[in-house]
Design a protein around this motif. Structure first.
Motif, PDB file in Angstrom:
ATOM      1  N   ALA A  15      -4.944  -5.669  -6.928  1.00  0.00           N
ATOM      2  CA  ALA A  15      -5.105  -4.579  -5.967  1.00  0.00           C
ATOM      3  C   ALA A  15      -5.890  -3.442  -6.603  1.00  0.00           C
ATOM      4  N   PRO A  17      -6.192   0.223  -5.466  1.00  0.00           N
ATOM      5  CA  PRO A  17      -5.821   1.246  -4.481  1.00  0.00           C
ATOM      6  C   PRO A  17      -6.817   2.396  -4.396  1.00  0.00           C
ATOM      7  N   ASN A  87      -0.220  -6.391  -8.613  1.00  0.00           N
ATOM      8  CA  ASN A  87      -0.332  -5.383  -9.665  1.00  0.00           C
ATOM      9  C   ASN A  87      -0.693  -5.929 -11.031  1.00  0.00           C
ATOM     10  N   GLN A 268      -3.065   0.370   1.401  1.00  0.00           N
ATOM     11  CA  GLN A 268      -3.668   1.428   0.595  1.00  0.00           C
ATOM     12  C   GLN A 268      -2.787   2.674   0.607  1.00  0.00           C
ATOM     13  N   PRO A 269      -2.803   3.465  -0.472  1.00  0.00           N
ATOM     14  CA  PRO A 269      -1.980   4.679  -0.520  1.00  0.00           C
ATOM     15  C   PRO A 269      -2.518   5.764   0.398  1.00  0.00           C
ATOM     16  N   VAL A 277       1.064   5.336   3.788  1.00  0.00           N
ATOM     17  CA  VAL A 277       0.419   4.067   3.482  1.00  0.00           C
ATOM     18  C   VAL A 277      -0.294   3.534   4.724  1.00  0.00           C
TER      19      VAL A 277
END
Length: 293
Positions: A15, A17, A87, A268-269, A277
């Motif tokens: 990922a 982000p 992650n 996505q943050p 999110v």
């Protein structure tokens, strides 16, 4: 219950982000993707679907006067990925009585960390060489790969193993998808003396951008903290995520994990107009789609 370790395919994505797209042609951040010819990881920019340039780390392995570099050769050593989340990505293999691991994770928008570890289960000293190659690639007509390597990327190293000589520049032709360009690389080799029952480790940080080396050095010092943070996120996610048990085929069991982890990569943050999110349309090109078709 933590992340379900298994025999995952040693290839995939991490990922990112910090990546986003503003239009069909304007994108930032790149795709964090496993490399093709040799095991490794890095960025393809602007996206992996139509890459124009890339920066990455690959590795090779030597022991008993033999060397392994390409993926098909690493398969002889049982190359696998027992940990493959959104992650964290592990490459693992075994040679004689020593288990080897290279773990990749993103520490910041422009810093990728690779942590290497060798764990001996034998009764005598083992000697081997691990070599990391810091590479840059570009499509013909764009800034040269050598310029990307020298001006926009750098590797910081924190070894507990002895380095083998200085970094050596070299070049070759490579392909990513259907695009062919020029690749330049520098080598970072380390000779390992692994005592019986002991562990030997080292860590590298690949940085990109104008302040690549400064960023890499800074984030490398915080690397284990970032790793612990990402592993804790994985454990929290899988504590409530459904998992298959019983006599399911292994491919189906792992397939469910792939689906959930791919979905995680698309979340996505908070940022910009999004206060929480938000779901991106795809990993390779994260964007919000209000209407289509």
């Amino acid at each position: 219950m933590g992340f379900p370790r298994d025999d995952y395919t040693p290839f995939g994505l991490l990922a990112n982000p910090w990546a986003y797209a503003r239009s069909w042609t304007e994108g930032y951040g790149g795709t964090l993707r496993a490399t093709e010819q040799r095991p490794g990881f890095g960025w393809l920019e602007p996206w992996s679907t139509r890459p124009e340039r890339g920066i990455w780390l690959e590795f090779t392995f030597e022991a008993d006067e033999r060397s392994w570099s390409a993926r098909e050769f690493f398969n002889e050593l049982g190359l696998s990925s027992p940990y493959h989340s959104a992650n964290v990505f592990d490459y693992c293999w075994q040679h004689e009585s020593v288990a080897y691991l290279v773990r990749f994770l993103a520490a910041a928008p422009d810093v990728l960390i690779a942590r290497f570890e060798a764990h001996s289960h034998g009764v005598s000293m083992t000697r081997a060489v691990i070599e990391f190659m810091h590479c840059a690639w570009s499509v013909d007509g764009l800034p040269a790969a050598s310029e990307i390597l020298s001006r926009f990327s750098a590797v910081a190293v924190k070894p507990s193993a002895q380095a083998v000589g200085p970094a050596e520049p070299w070049s070759f032709m490579d392909a990513v998808g259907a695009v062919i360009g020029t690749t330049t690389a520098r080598r970072h080799g380390f000779e390992l003396s692994i005592p019986p029952g002991e562990r030997v480790s080292l860590a590298l940080a690949l940085g990109r951008g104008e302040r690549a080396l400064i960023s890499a050095k800074k984030l490398l010092e915080k690397g284990r903290g970032r790793e612990a943070e990402l592993l804790a996120e994985d454990d929290a996610f899988w504590a409530t995520c459904p998992q298959l048990s019983g006599d399911w085929p292994a491919e189906v069991r792992r397939g469910l994990v792939y689906d959930f982890e791919t979905t995680r990569m698309c979340l996505q943050p908070a940022g910009g107009i999004f206060k929480d999110v938000w779901p991106a349309w795809m990993v390779n090109w994260p964007r919000a789609v209000l209407a289509e078709g």
